[in-house]
Design an enzyme around this catalytic site. Sequence first.
Site, PDB file in Angstrom:
ATOM      1  N   HIS A 134      -2.051   6.688   5.813  1.00 30.63           N
ATOM      2  CA  HIS A 134      -3.150   5.490   4.441  1.00 30.63           C
ATOM      3  C   HIS A 134      -4.250   5.024   5.286  1.00 30.63           C
ATOM      4  CE1 HIS A 134      -3.778   2.327   2.412  1.00 30.63           C
ATOM      5  NE2 HIS A 134      -3.073   1.368   4.016  1.00 30.63           N
ATOM      6  N   CYS A 153       0.958  -1.618  -0.033  1.00 39.09           N
ATOM      7  CA  CYS A 153       0.196   0.105  -0.174  1.00 39.09           C
ATOM      8  C   CYS A 153       0.579   1.441  -0.077  1.00 39.09           C
ATOM      9  CB  CYS A 153      -1.103   0.363   1.663  1.00 39.09           C
ATOM     10  SG  CYS A 153      -2.194  -1.389   1.449  1.00 39.09           S
ATOM     11  N   HIS A 168      12.249   0.636   5.640  1.00 36.89           N
ATOM     12  CA  HIS A 168      12.591  -0.615   4.943  1.00 36.89           C
ATOM     13  C   HIS A 168      12.701  -1.261   6.096  1.00 36.89           C
ATOM     14  CE1 HIS A 168      11.435  -4.286   2.837  1.00 36.89           C
ATOM     15  NE2 HIS A 168      11.585  -3.889   1.654  1.00 36.89           N
ATOM     16  N   HIS A 214      -1.716  19.371   8.017  1.00 38.70           N
ATOM     17  CA  HIS A 214      -2.613  18.902   7.309  1.00 38.70           C
ATOM     18  C   HIS A 214      -1.770  16.964   7.544  1.00 38.70           C
ATOM     19  CE1 HIS A 214      -5.391  21.391   6.011  1.00 38.70           C
ATOM     20  NE2 HIS A 214      -4.783  22.481   5.466  1.00 38.70           N
ATOM     21  N   ASN A 249     -10.572   1.249   2.302  1.00 35.97           N
ATOM     22  CA  ASN A 249      -8.886   1.055   2.030  1.00 35.97           C
ATOM     23  C   ASN A 249      -9.022   0.745  -0.010  1.00 35.97           C
ATOM     24  OD1 ASN A 249      -6.077   0.180   1.143  1.00 35.97           O
ATOM     25  ND2 ASN A 249      -6.369  -1.208   3.281  1.00 35.97           N
ATOM     26  N   HIS A 261     -14.445   5.491   5.587  1.00 36.17           N
ATOM     27  CA  HIS A 261     -15.460   5.336   5.778  1.00 36.17           C
ATOM     28  C   HIS A 261     -16.249   5.106   4.288  1.00 36.17           C
ATOM     29  CE1 HIS A 261     -19.740   6.457   6.449  1.00 36.17           C
ATOM     30  NE2 HIS A 261     -19.683   5.423   7.024  1.00 36.17           N
TER      31      HIS A 261
END
Length: 496
Positions: free
Chosen positions: A391, A224, A303, A387, A424, A420
């Site tokens: 994810h 993702c 990573h 802001h 995802n 909502h």
Amino acid sequence: MPPILPDFSNPVKLKYVKLGYQYLVNHILYLLWIPVMVGILIEVLRLGPDEVLSLWRSLHFDLVQILCSSFLIVLIAIVYFMSKPRTIYLVDYACYKPPVTCRVPFSTFMEHSRLILKDNPKSVEFQMRILERSGLGEETCLPPSIHYIPPKPTMEAARGEAELVIFSAMDSLFKKTGIKPKDIDILIVNCSLFSPTPSLSAMIINKYKLRSNIKSFNLSGMGCSAGLISIDLARDLLQVHPNANAVVVSTEIITPNYYQGNERAMLLPNCLFRMGGSAILLSNRRSHRWSAKYRLVHVVRTHKGVDDKAYRCVFEEEDREGKVGINLSKDLMTIAGEALKSNITTIGPLVLPASEQLLFLLTLVGRKIFNPKWKPFIPDFKQAFEHFCIHAGGRAVIDELQKNLQLSAEHVEASRMTLHRFGNTSSSSLWYELGYIEEKGRMRRGNRVWQIAFGSGFKCNSAVWKCNRTIKTPVDGPWVDCIDRYPVHIPEVVKL
């Protein structure tokens, strides 16, 4: 009689002490420079006109010295501007909005689960419990092939979903920016689980008849957070290719990856992942200096693949019946927390004001030298960013980041509402969140945005953007017809 003077025995509010400290440390150079300039000005004013004129005449200028100095200054300026990294602009972006026909209300999802998993009622009950606490709404969408009973995850259906999502986002991007397909110099597509031959990037080139010398890349299997990896790759390419445009396409194709087995750890993605995609136009052209929406400031990648638990916490494999699915480990949130910790340790010195960095350093030294039991200092990232785009991987991910970064409900509103409304959507979720902030009219010139994403491997990547101009409320996009209903209250449990 009331006291004439305030009671100084009462403690001063720490809020104002902290504000004063922050102002002092963050502006220390200015506060030191002002007395020096005032002192010089006073000394100059004390000199009479004759003394100033005499001082000027005492200066001797040699033509050779002037020419050499001028040449040196010009040479230094040329070297500086040639070695300075090119500014990367985000001209605009577009997000795919699924049609109403793909909508999957809770009742429909559960009915299909009961029919598909009729021999395993415990798995159906597990999915219902996950869905009740997921934070998803009734308007999320799945591709047409998943609506069949049983689902039909064919290669043809998967290509159809990819064409629908990617081409819709690309068409919207062309319409928004006015750019022509022939103007694209670099194309990067990231899709983690669906990697056909020819690639998705070749599919786009064929559809829009892009140039034969275009530099195209197709990233797969990176989870993702691959959207920010694509941004990082585009930034590096734009540094070596002047006057170029780069298009980044981020998506996840659901059709071939819908799990139809009984393993609970593999059923979880079925409840969270939904259709979505985005197309982003980046450029290093100076002509976009004022028209672009954002300017890329930093990209930080972390990573944790060297650790075996982190490597296997999101793992595609076969279950005992030979059915392929994504296995999500119970240690996922712990590993994500460690990855986030490493990421913010790297990005902190790049973005935090001096006051927060000094407090962090003093606390770190104090724990090392004086008392290891001292509570670790958590920097206030709200001073660095206006802001936050976290994810929308799930409710637990947003909750943990809100808690660890000490964010308010408004700071994570875009992430919760995106989860909502759209679910995802993998690597494209960050752009739906940014679209939410713009649609609410909250983005002003100079505002800073922090995008944070997690991915298999295990990775935590983040990007920092600075708003180039005040963003007017968009008249198109995925939020246009529903933004008035948001934010909505999301209960802890939705009883189905």
